[in-house]
Design a protein around this motif. Structure first.
Motif, PDB file in Angstrom:
ATOM      1  N   VAL A   5      -6.893   2.116   2.173  1.00  0.00           N
ATOM      2  CA  VAL A   5      -6.793   0.648   2.183  1.00  0.00           C
ATOM      3  C   VAL A   5      -8.006   0.108   2.927  1.00  0.00           C
ATOM      4  O   VAL A   5      -8.217   0.399   4.098  1.00  0.00           O
ATOM      5  CB  VAL A   5      -5.505   0.187   2.892  1.00  0.00           C
ATOM      6  CG1 VAL A   5      -5.461  -1.333   2.952  1.00  0.00           C
ATOM      7  CG2 VAL A   5      -4.294   0.734   2.178  1.00  0.00           C
ATOM      8  N   THR A   6      -8.821  -0.647   2.219  1.00  0.00           N
ATOM      9  CA  THR A   6     -10.020  -1.165   2.869  1.00  0.00           C
ATOM     10  C   THR A   6     -10.040  -2.683   2.900  1.00  0.00           C
ATOM     11  O   THR A   6     -10.496  -3.277   3.863  1.00  0.00           O
ATOM     12  CB  THR A   6     -11.281  -0.652   2.157  1.00  0.00           C
ATOM     13  OG1 THR A   6     -11.097  -0.845   0.757  1.00  0.00           O
ATOM     14  CG2 THR A   6     -11.519   0.819   2.444  1.00  0.00           C
ATOM     15  N   ASP A   7      -9.502  -3.307   1.816  1.00  0.00           N
ATOM     16  CA  ASP A   7      -9.582  -4.766   1.787  1.00  0.00           C
ATOM     17  C   ASP A   7      -8.406  -5.365   2.557  1.00  0.00           C
ATOM     18  O   ASP A   7      -7.259  -5.043   2.316  1.00  0.00           O
ATOM     19  CB  ASP A   7      -9.586  -5.260   0.348  1.00  0.00           C
ATOM     20  CG  ASP A   7      -8.360  -4.803  -0.425  1.00  0.00           C
ATOM     21  OD1 ASP A   7      -8.061  -3.583  -0.356  1.00  0.00           O
ATOM     22  OD2 ASP A   7      -7.692  -5.640  -1.046  1.00  0.00           O
ATOM     23  N   ASN A   8      -8.702  -6.227   3.498  1.00  0.00           N
ATOM     24  CA  ASN A   8      -7.682  -6.912   4.283  1.00  0.00           C
ATOM     25  C   ASN A   8      -6.606  -5.971   4.793  1.00  0.00           C
ATOM     26  O   ASN A   8      -5.426  -6.253   4.700  1.00  0.00           O
ATOM     27  CB  ASN A   8      -6.992  -7.988   3.434  1.00  0.00           C
ATOM     28  CG  ASN A   8      -7.878  -9.197   3.306  1.00  0.00           C
ATOM     29  OD1 ASN A   8      -8.702  -9.440   4.192  1.00  0.00           O
ATOM     30  ND2 ASN A   8      -7.729  -9.934   2.224  1.00  0.00           N
ATOM     31  N   TYR A  59       0.865  -1.203   0.000  1.00  0.00           N
ATOM     32  CA  TYR A  59       0.000   0.000   0.000  1.00  0.00           C
ATOM     33  C   TYR A  59       0.883   1.229   0.000  1.00  0.00           C
ATOM     34  O   TYR A  59       2.079   1.145   0.283  1.00  0.00           O
ATOM     35  CB  TYR A  59      -0.905   0.000   1.244  1.00  0.00           C
ATOM     36  CG  TYR A  59      -0.149   0.200   2.542  1.00  0.00           C
ATOM     37  CD1 TYR A  59       0.496  -0.857   3.154  1.00  0.00           C
ATOM     38  CD2 TYR A  59      -0.077   1.457   3.141  1.00  0.00           C
ATOM     39  CE1 TYR A  59       1.211  -0.682   4.322  1.00  0.00           C
ATOM     40  CE2 TYR A  59       0.634   1.631   4.317  1.00  0.00           C
ATOM     41  CZ  TYR A  59       1.274   0.565   4.901  1.00  0.00           C
ATOM     42  OH  TYR A  59       1.970   0.746   6.048  1.00  0.00           O
ATOM     43  N   ASN A  60       0.248   2.354  -0.321  1.00  0.00           N
ATOM     44  CA  ASN A  60       0.954   3.628  -0.305  1.00  0.00           C
ATOM     45  C   ASN A  60       0.687   4.300   1.045  1.00  0.00           C
ATOM     46  O   ASN A  60      -0.450   4.627   1.372  1.00  0.00           O
ATOM     47  CB  ASN A  60       0.426   4.509  -1.449  1.00  0.00           C
ATOM     48  CG  ASN A  60       1.165   5.830  -1.527  1.00  0.00           C
ATOM     49  OD1 ASN A  60       1.895   6.199  -0.608  1.00  0.00           O
ATOM     50  ND2 ASN A  60       0.975   6.540  -2.625  1.00  0.00           N
ATOM     51  N   PRO A  61       1.733   4.508   1.838  1.00  0.00           N
ATOM     52  CA  PRO A  61       1.495   5.052   3.179  1.00  0.00           C
ATOM     53  C   PRO A  61       0.837   6.443   3.161  1.00  0.00           C
ATOM     54  O   PRO A  61       0.182   6.826   4.127  1.00  0.00           O
ATOM     55  CB  PRO A  61       2.877   5.102   3.809  1.00  0.00           C
ATOM     56  CG  PRO A  61       3.847   4.956   2.696  1.00  0.00           C
ATOM     57  CD  PRO A  61       3.155   4.215   1.608  1.00  0.00           C
ATOM     58  N   ARG A  65      -2.470  -6.284   4.813  1.00  0.00           N
ATOM     59  CA  ARG A  65      -1.684  -5.453   3.920  1.00  0.00           C
ATOM     60  C   ARG A  65      -0.642  -4.628   4.676  1.00  0.00           C
ATOM     61  O   ARG A  65       0.415  -4.330   4.148  1.00  0.00           O
ATOM     62  CB  ARG A  65      -2.613  -4.479   3.204  1.00  0.00           C
ATOM     63  CG  ARG A  65      -2.587  -4.624   1.712  1.00  0.00           C
ATOM     64  CD  ARG A  65      -3.630  -3.706   1.156  1.00  0.00           C
ATOM     65  NE  ARG A  65      -4.306  -4.372   0.078  1.00  0.00           N
ATOM     66  CZ  ARG A  65      -4.233  -3.944  -1.187  1.00  0.00           C
ATOM     67  NH1 ARG A  65      -3.546  -2.871  -1.489  1.00  0.00           N
ATOM     68  NH2 ARG A  65      -4.856  -4.572  -2.126  1.00  0.00           N
ATOM     69  N   PHE A  66      -0.995  -4.215   5.887  1.00  0.00           N
ATOM     70  CA  PHE A  66      -0.077  -3.381   6.644  1.00  0.00           C
ATOM     71  C   PHE A  66       1.071  -4.193   7.234  1.00  0.00           C
ATOM     72  O   PHE A  66       2.073  -3.641   7.655  1.00  0.00           O
ATOM     73  CB  PHE A  66      -0.821  -2.657   7.775  1.00  0.00           C
ATOM     74  CG  PHE A  66      -1.815  -1.641   7.286  1.00  0.00           C
ATOM     75  CD1 PHE A  66      -1.580  -0.938   6.116  1.00  0.00           C
ATOM     76  CD2 PHE A  66      -2.982  -1.377   8.007  1.00  0.00           C
ATOM     77  CE1 PHE A  66      -2.484   0.005   5.659  1.00  0.00           C
ATOM     78  CE2 PHE A  66      -3.891  -0.445   7.553  1.00  0.00           C
ATOM     79  CZ  PHE A  66      -3.648   0.251   6.373  1.00  0.00           C
ATOM     80  N   GLN A  67       0.894  -5.515   7.300  1.00  0.00           N
ATOM     81  CA  GLN A  67       1.920  -6.369   7.893  1.00  0.00           C
ATOM     82  C   GLN A  67       3.127  -6.510   6.988  1.00  0.00           C
ATOM     83  O   GLN A  67       2.981  -6.638   5.773  1.00  0.00           O
ATOM     84  CB  GLN A  67       1.350  -7.774   8.133  1.00  0.00           C
ATOM     85  CG  GLN A  67       0.193  -7.820   9.089  1.00  0.00           C
ATOM     86  CD  GLN A  67       0.626  -7.573  10.506  1.00  0.00           C
ATOM     87  OE1 GLN A  67       1.683  -8.043  10.915  1.00  0.00           O
ATOM     88  NE2 GLN A  67      -0.157  -6.830  11.254  1.00  0.00           N
TER      89      GLN A  67
END
Lengths: 419, 603
Positions: free
Chosen positions: B296-299, B288-290, B303-305
């Motif tokens: 970011v909505t899906d999972n 994702y783009n910080p 995704r952040f992990q």
């Protein structure tokens, strides 16, 4: 010095109502102490207004302007001084004739208040007439005119020996009724009514009306006052706020509570001239109605006691002029002015100290200008002029007779005042 | 002239007119008395308020006037490496939120005109906010730049009731590059995930406070210094990361391409400097783009992990090189050892088989790696136990895996959510011979990619274990690096000779496997080992071949080791083995790093 009649020639003309005016004593040095006290209070007011100017202008306009109120106050002071000089020079007898025009002008002004384009409302009451380049309060004009009218009428009745009659009462009640109709019922401004009632009643009292009749009128007045409070819910609310100021800190009790905080936080010596925080938007009307509380915050108990002493000195000085006035008419005029200043001061200070309900009355000579300042100075000018004609001792008392000779010998050139 | 007769005359008049009424002077003295009484009462009240009740009202005044403000600290910046230089990765920027106070705005049309003239916002949207009632704060738009605000407020006098609130915002000059590693800063200014989350306290610094006397609107007054208490804020520290933007970019591009090629759902890559432990690149897809983390909505949680450190898995056959290293280092096997491969081996009540059923007979250790023989590494484990898989064998392998390669242990890398993984102990019920035989080829244990890459580095670099790290050091405000020297966390992981031998074996087996080695540029000291692990189907709880994780672990360098790369591809729809899905990604990265690091050919 203008020509005067010989004292001896007054005897014959005393029956004509207006003759008293002409029978003034010798013109002598006026009471400069009166002017000193007055100038002292005005200067103090100017300094305080100057010092709260940045605070108030920041709240009003968003910009800090040291001179926001200053220029206007200086302008009002100049106008006021000019008025003072004029009224202190004008022959005292002209006020009798002028009274009807002044009252006429006041009545006209009250009519102007009904024209929305010319009237200005502030704080819930419509008190100002806006004539473009300036605004003024018709009630101030009325107060000024009323003093001369009442004095003339009462002096006339005294000279006719008809003072203590039901006719006087009827007349007085009619005037009171008309003023009440205009100020309380039409303008719905009970606050303005208080000094007017005080002026009228103190003049009536001073005129020597019998206790019997006077107390009867007082009874009517008290009944009327209670009634006028009960019928108007906002006045009831104000009285309740006054009785329980802590109940409604953000609403009706806000102003009085902020005033108490200003006064109480001043302490013994005050926070200093430039260190009033309450002026920064906390206390409403910091330069006008609330200037006493701001001063108390700045100067503390010691400073305010001195202010009280200056006020007291001024009042007793006028009281002395009342006592030594050359005739009944001028005595009543001076008495009217005294009660005007004294009652406004007491009502204003009393409100700021939480011992009286808030009524929106300015503090004479200290509050930020406007018509109130100019008319106060105009009245002071008249009193100053009267002080030129005061007699040596108290008029009419036995006391005076006993000291007559020794007093007389001490010179005629200047007034003398007993302590 | 004053005449006594005048007074007598007046007295007569008075008497005549007032009759038996009280003396005027008595009344005057009433008035005097009244003034004095009121004056005394008022002074008494003043005394009560200003002296007796002074403390009470001072307290009220203080409570009302004194207000506490927070002085925000500037959040520290993060930098990437660009070779030897530092380049900004995360900086601060002030953006502005534009609002209106509809109760103040008088001419709505003029205000709407001015706003739409200089800012890209629709007129109906502006008017909608301007017409709102019962609010003094209606937000028109967010994230305006300083230039936009300056342009708008050229007509300040006509914009009464319009205002801006400055908002600190993180900006990312490199875009989404290494987004997962960096993490983001949420609306409350708190760092989340990645380095932002891990170093949040140090990055955010310490807020200052200001206690000051204010006006009724809360604007501090400068009139009284004694009542003004200020604690200056401590700004957050700046850090330079070990991430090299070039390597990171190479790795991300290769990973993205590889995932597309394999039609996989997920993938991860890590590039280590095997001589220091510095992480030069680390990436997961999808990422994702910080700067737009809020989109970011899906999972979102997944995704952040950073799965390289947070998601332990069974790495499979890539572990064989580590088992081989242990075998060589303990002297249980040597470069020239052979064993007989019958195609299967029985350990306890389990049978170990090979994927490649054709390679049977006597096989060398190099061939064990080349054909990824499970029986081969099981044989090595047996050799470590002196001929059979026993407690000694288990303890030795455990010692190498856990104590030396540090598998199954937290590395302490500067990332939020690192997971240790699990390696069964030798004395537990689960830690029996079967389990350890499985562990020899990377099954029955959960480790992270970073652990494997770091242990692998230690085995190759002569036996120095370097803790993998992301933060190179603190940076002063003028971008002066206060770098910390790399120190081996543990020396003597393996003997230097073991490193040489394992590299020779890996290179030989690599080059003899053209299906894999064709992806790398020939003539360089580059080699690797693939791994394929079946995953446990969450529905059945059993291993399934539907969802396979392909891994590849390799290195590159010349005389000196230059890089270690580990790649992981999840759930490829077309590639069953790590040698097909992950190896090409390794090749692509490795080929570019040869140029980037100026790796010399040994041909």
């Amino acid at each position: 010095m203008r020509p005067r009649r010989q004292a001896g020639s007054m005897v014959g003309s005393q029956r004509t109502p207006n003759s008293q005016d002409e029978k003034l004593g010798r013109r002598h040095r006026p009471d400069y102490f009166l002017v000193m006290a007055m100038v002292l209070l005005l200067s103090l007011g100017l300094v305080v207004i100057y010092s709260v100017s940045p605070a108030i202008s920041a709240q009003l306009t968003g910009d800090v302007d040291q001179n926001h109120f200053m220029y206007r106050q200086v302008l009002f002071l100049l106008l006021g001084f000019a008025t003072f000089i004029v009224t202190s020079m004008l022959p005292l007898q002209i006020w009798k004739q002028a009274a009807r025009y002044i009252i006429g002008f006041a009545i006209l002004s009250f009519i102007l208040l009904f024209i929305p384009a010319l009237s200005l409302s502030h704080g819930g009451a419509t008190r100002w007439v806006d004539i473009g380049f300036m605004t003024y309060q018709p009630a101030e004009v009325l107060k000024f005119g009323l003093i001369f009218y009442l004095a003339a009428k009462l002096a006339h009745r005294i000279s006719q020996g008809k003072l203590d009659t039901s006719e006087t009462i009827k007349w007085f009640m009619t005037v009171l009724g008309l003023v009440t109709l205009e100020i309380v019922i039409i303008q719905r401004d009970l606050g303005t009514m208080i000094p007017i009632v005080a002026i009228m009643f103190s003049m009536l009292y001073l005129s020597g009306l019998s206790w019997r009749r006077f107390s009867r009128i007082m009874g009517v007045l008290i009944m009327g006052a209670i009634l006028s409070i009960i019928v108007a819910p906002h006045r009831m609310a104000r009285v309740f706020t006054f009785l329980n100021p802590g109940d409604d800190l953000s609403g009706g009790g806000y102003h009085i509570n902020q005033a108490l905080i200003a006064v109480g936080s001043g302490g013994i010596f005050g926070n200093g001239l430039g260190r009033s925080v309450q002026a920064y938007g906390y206390l409403p009307e910091a330069a006008n109605d609330s200037i006493f509380a701001i001063m108390a915050e700045k100067f503390g108990f010691v400073g305010m006691t001195i202010v009280f002493l200056i006020y007291g000195f001024l009042m007793f000085r006028i009281l002395d002029i009342v006592a030594r006035a050359p005739n009944m008419y001028l005595r009543l005029v001076a008495g009217g002015v005294l009660s005007w200043i004294a009652v406004q001061a007491f009502v204003n200070v009393g409100a700021m100290l939480g011992v009286m309900p808030l009524t929106g009355v300015t503090l004479p000579l200290l509050s930020f200008g406007g018509t109130s300042l100019i008319f106060t100075l105009a009245a002071m000018g008249v009193v100053f002029n009267i002080s030129r004609y005061t007699t040596l001792g108290y008029l009419d008392t036995e006391r005076k007779d006993a000291r007559e000779d020794s007093i007389r010998r001490r010179g005629l050139g200047r007034p003398r005042y007993s302590a | 002239m004053y005449s006594p007769r005048y007074n007598q005359q007046r007295r007569r008049v008075d008497r005549k007119s007032t009759g038996n009424t009280p003396s005027v002077f008595l009344r005057l003295s009433h008035l005097r008395l009244l003034i004095m009484v009121v004056g005394v009462v008022l002074i008494g009240r003043l005394f009560h308020l200003q002296i007796i009740r002074h403390n009470h009202y001072s307290g009220l005044a203080k409570a009302e006037h004194q207000k506490k403000f927070t002085l925000p600290a500037t959040r520290g910046s993060l930098y990437f490496r660009d070779g030897e230089n530092a380049v900004p990765a995360v900086l601060n920027d002030t953006v502005y939120t534009l609002y209106v106070d509809p109760t103040i705005v008088t001419d709505k049309q003029v205000v709407a005109d001015l706003i739409t003239d200089s800012i890209d916002i629709s007129r109906p949207a502006v008017l909608k906010q301007l017409n709102r009632k019962n609010t003094a704060y209606a937000v028109l738009t967010k994230r305006l730049t300083k230039n936009q605000v300056d342009k708008l407020f050229k007509h300040k006098e006509k914009l009464k009731g319009v205002g801006v609130t400055p908002v600190q915002q993180r900006v990312y000059p490199e875009g989404a590059l290494a987004g997962q590693i960096l993490g983001f800063v949420n609306a409350d200014g708190v760092g989340q995930y990645g380095v932002e989350g891990y170093l949040n306290d140090k990055l955010s610094g310490k807020e200052g406070t200001l206690e000051a006397v204010t006006d009724v609107h809360g604007i501090p007054l400068s009139l009284d210094d004694s009542r003004t208490v200020a604690v200056q804020p401590e700004n957050g520290k700046n850090y330079i990361l070990t991430i090299d933007r070039n390597v990171q970019s190479i790795a991300e591009t290769a990973l993205r391409r590889g995932i597309r090629r394999s039609q996989a759902t997920k993938g991860s890559v890590v590039v280590l400097d095997p001589n220091t432990g510095a992480i030069r690149a680390m990436a997961n897809m999808p990422t994702y783009n910080p700067a737009q983390y809020h989109k970011v909505t899906d999972n979102a949680y997944e995704r952040f992990q950073n799965r390289v450190v947070s998601n332990p898995y069974e790495p499979g056959s890539v572990i064989k090189v580590l088992t081989m290293g242990a075998g060589l280092d303990t002297g249980s096997v040597s470069l020239n050892s052979t064993y007989y491969n019958s195609g299967s081996m029985t350990v306890g009540d389990a049978e170990i088989t090979n994927v490649n059923k054709t390679v049977v007979g006597r096989r060398s250790m190099t061939e064990v790696l080349k054909f990824s023989l499970n029986t081969g590494v099981t044989h090595i484990l047996g050799q470590m136990g002196g001929g059979s898989i026993n407690r000694t064998a288990r303890e030795r392998l455990h010692k190498y895996f856990v104590d030396r390669y540090r598998l199954g242990r937290l590395t302490g890398v500067e990332q939020v959510g690192e997971s240790a993984g699990t390696i069964a102990g030798t004395n537990t019920g689960a830690g029996d011979n079967i389990r350890y035989a499985n562990m020899a080829f990377g099954q029955g244990m959960n480790v992270t990619m970073l652990q494997v890459a770091a242990g692998f580095s230690a085995m190759l670099n002569g036996g120095n274990y370097y803790t993998p790290f992301l933060v190179e050091g603190e940076m002063s405000d003028n971008e002066q690096v206060l770098s910390k020297p790399a120190k081996p966390a543990k020396k003597g992981v393996v003997k230097p000779s073991t490193s040489k031998q394992i590299m020779l074996m890996m290179r030989q087996s690599f080059e003899e496997t053209p299906t894999v080695s064709r992806v790398v540029r020939p003539g360089y000291n580059v080699a690797g080992k693939s791994g394929t692990s079946e995953t446990i189907d969450p529905r059945t709880g059993k291993y399934t071949t539907d969802r396979v994780i392909g891994s590849y672990l390799g290195y590159g360098g010349d005389q000196r080791l230059k890089y270690v790369i580990m790649v992981r591809i999840d759930d490829s729809k077309i590639h069953a083995f790590g040698s097909e899905s992950a190896a090409p990604i390794f090749g692509e990265i490795s080929n570019q790093l040869i140029d980037y690091y100026n790796v010399k050919s040994d041909r």
